[in-house]
Design a protein around this motif. Structure first.
Motif, PDB file in Angstrom:
ATOM      1  N   GLU A   1      66.457  20.503  -6.849  1.00 23.27           N
ATOM      2  CA  GLU A   1      65.494  21.473  -8.569  1.00 23.27           C
ATOM      3  C   GLU A   1      64.461  21.184  -8.546  1.00 23.27           C
ATOM      4  N   GLY A   2      63.657  20.201  -8.339  1.00 26.91           N
ATOM      5  CA  GLY A   2      62.359  20.125  -8.273  1.00 26.91           C
ATOM      6  C   GLY A   2      61.424  21.959  -8.450  1.00 26.91           C
ATOM      7  N   THR A   3      62.256  21.630  -6.780  1.00 32.12           N
ATOM      8  CA  THR A   3      60.354  22.975  -5.444  1.00 32.12           C
ATOM      9  C   THR A   3      61.579  24.041  -6.267  1.00 32.12           C
ATOM     10  N   LYS A   4      62.591  24.259  -6.568  1.00 32.48           N
ATOM     11  CA  LYS A   4      63.154  25.784  -7.588  1.00 32.48           C
ATOM     12  C   LYS A   4      61.883  25.964  -8.949  1.00 32.48           C
ATOM     13  N   GLY A   5      61.543  24.591  -9.310  1.00 31.80           N
ATOM     14  CA  GLY A   5      61.121  24.736 -10.128  1.00 31.80           C
ATOM     15  C   GLY A   5      59.663  25.357 -10.222  1.00 31.80           C
TER      16      GLY A   5
ATOM     17  N   GLU B   1      57.713  27.896 -11.601  1.00 35.16           N
ATOM     18  CA  GLU B   1      56.195  27.757 -12.111  1.00 35.16           C
ATOM     19  C   GLU B   1      54.820  28.047 -10.942  1.00 35.16           C
ATOM     20  N   GLY B   2      54.982  27.940 -10.083  1.00 31.03           N
ATOM     21  CA  GLY B   2      53.479  28.331  -9.303  1.00 31.03           C
ATOM     22  C   GLY B   2      52.994  26.528  -9.493  1.00 31.03           C
ATOM     23  N   GLY B   3      51.639  26.394  -8.795  1.00 30.61           N
ATOM     24  CA  GLY B   3      50.642  25.368  -9.159  1.00 30.61           C
ATOM     25  C   GLY B   3      50.433  24.868 -10.600  1.00 30.61           C
ATOM     26  N   SER B   4      49.346  26.313 -10.384  1.00 28.79           N
ATOM     27  CA  SER B   4      48.836  25.710 -11.505  1.00 28.79           C
ATOM     28  C   SER B   4      49.703  25.712 -12.842  1.00 28.79           C
ATOM     29  N   GLY B   5      50.543  26.290 -13.079  1.00 28.58           N
ATOM     30  CA  GLY B   5      52.270  26.318 -13.601  1.00 28.58           C
ATOM     31  C   GLY B   5      52.428  24.195 -14.124  1.00 28.58           C
ATOM     32  N   ARG B   6      52.676  23.387 -13.146  1.00 30.01           N
ATOM     33  CA  ARG B   6      53.004  21.997 -13.054  1.00 30.01           C
ATOM     34  C   ARG B   6      51.592  21.590 -13.728  1.00 30.01           C
ATOM     35  N   ARG B   7      49.755  22.512 -12.636  1.00 26.93           N
ATOM     36  CA  ARG B   7      49.431  20.674 -13.003  1.00 26.93           C
ATOM     37  C   ARG B   7      49.118  21.563 -14.472  1.00 26.93           C
ATOM     38  N   ALA B   8      49.477  22.127 -15.734  1.00 31.98           N
ATOM     39  CA  ALA B   8      49.518  21.922 -16.277  1.00 31.98           C
ATOM     40  C   ALA B   8      50.378  21.270 -17.495  1.00 31.98           C
ATOM     41  N   ALA B   9      51.421  21.170 -16.952  1.00 33.13           N
ATOM     42  CA  ALA B   9      52.280  20.176 -17.721  1.00 33.13           C
ATOM     43  C   ALA B   9      52.162  18.710 -17.380  1.00 33.13           C
ATOM     44  N   VAL B  10      51.944  18.567 -15.547  1.00 30.57           N
ATOM     45  CA  VAL B  10      50.938  17.402 -15.770  1.00 30.57           C
ATOM     46  C   VAL B  10      49.881  16.394 -17.261  1.00 30.57           C
TER      47      VAL B  10
ATOM     48  N   ALA C   1      55.498  13.369   4.008  1.00 31.30           N
ATOM     49  CA  ALA C   1      56.206  13.032   3.160  1.00 31.30           C
ATOM     50  C   ALA C   1      56.386  12.868   1.700  1.00 31.30           C
ATOM     51  N   ASP C   2      54.905  13.746   1.407  1.00 32.11           N
ATOM     52  CA  ASP C   2      55.021  13.552   0.024  1.00 32.11           C
ATOM     53  C   ASP C   2      54.455  15.249  -0.292  1.00 32.11           C
ATOM     54  N   ASP C   3      54.990  15.857  -1.665  1.00 36.26           N
ATOM     55  CA  ASP C   3      54.747  17.154  -2.388  1.00 36.26           C
ATOM     56  C   ASP C   3      53.539  16.916  -3.011  1.00 36.26           C
ATOM     57  N   ILE C   4      53.091  16.456  -3.739  1.00 36.78           N
ATOM     58  CA  ILE C   4      52.035  16.118  -4.335  1.00 36.78           C
ATOM     59  C   ILE C   4      51.161  15.271  -4.725  1.00 36.78           C
ATOM     60  N   VAL C   5      50.310  14.891  -4.205  1.00 35.04           N
ATOM     61  CA  VAL C   5      49.200  13.470  -5.067  1.00 35.04           C
ATOM     62  C   VAL C   5      48.281  13.425  -6.002  1.00 35.04           C
ATOM     63  N   LEU C   6      48.513  12.742  -6.693  1.00 31.05           N
ATOM     64  CA  LEU C   6      47.599  12.800  -7.952  1.00 31.05           C
ATOM     65  C   LEU C   6      46.676  11.296  -8.266  1.00 31.05           C
ATOM     66  N   ILE C   7      46.005  11.499  -8.850  1.00 33.98           N
ATOM     67  CA  ILE C   7      45.155  10.385  -8.831  1.00 33.98           C
ATOM     68  C   ILE C   7      44.427  10.388 -10.790  1.00 33.98           C
TER      69      ILE C   7
END
Length: 106
Positions: free
Chosen positions: A13-17, A21-30, A50-56
């Motif tokens: 479900e998260g992948t569908k979102g 939204e695209g990557g920039s949409g998720r960046r804005a949400a984060v 193994a991971d779809d996203i990595v953040l610091i």
């Protein structure tokens, strides 16, 4: 300010979102979530494997990181893990501290 490495995997479900939204949409949400708690996003990368996203990220305190972690996990869109990160100076300070410890069976 405490720094954390966040590694996450999207659920179907998260992948569908993400696709919607695209990557920039998720960046804005984060950014909105992190800055809303007084933190900053130092880096954000999408990956595959193994991971779809990595953040610091930096947060004012570990409780803020815990609040985000609980909220994100409760959404069902991501599976996450957060790792506290230490600077070299913090590691040096930890190495200088005396710790009274007895190994099991010693």
């Amino acid at each position: 300010m405490p720094k954390f490495l966040i590694q996450a995997t999207y659920t179907p479900e998260g992948t569908k979102g993400l696709l919607k939204e695209g990557g920039s949409g998720r960046r804005a949400a984060v950014d909105q979530v992190v800055t809303g708690l007084g933190g900053t996003v130092e880096a954000m990368y999408f990956a595959f494997g193994a991971d779809d996203i990595v953040l610091i990220v930096d947060f004012p305190d570990p409780v803020s990181m815990a609040a985000v972690s609980l909220t994100v996990k409760a959404s069902g869109g991501l599976s996450t893990r957060a790792t506290p990160l230490l600077t070299l100076d913090e590691l040096d300070e930890a190495a200088r501290r005396q710790v009274g410890f007895r190994a099991p069976g010693a």
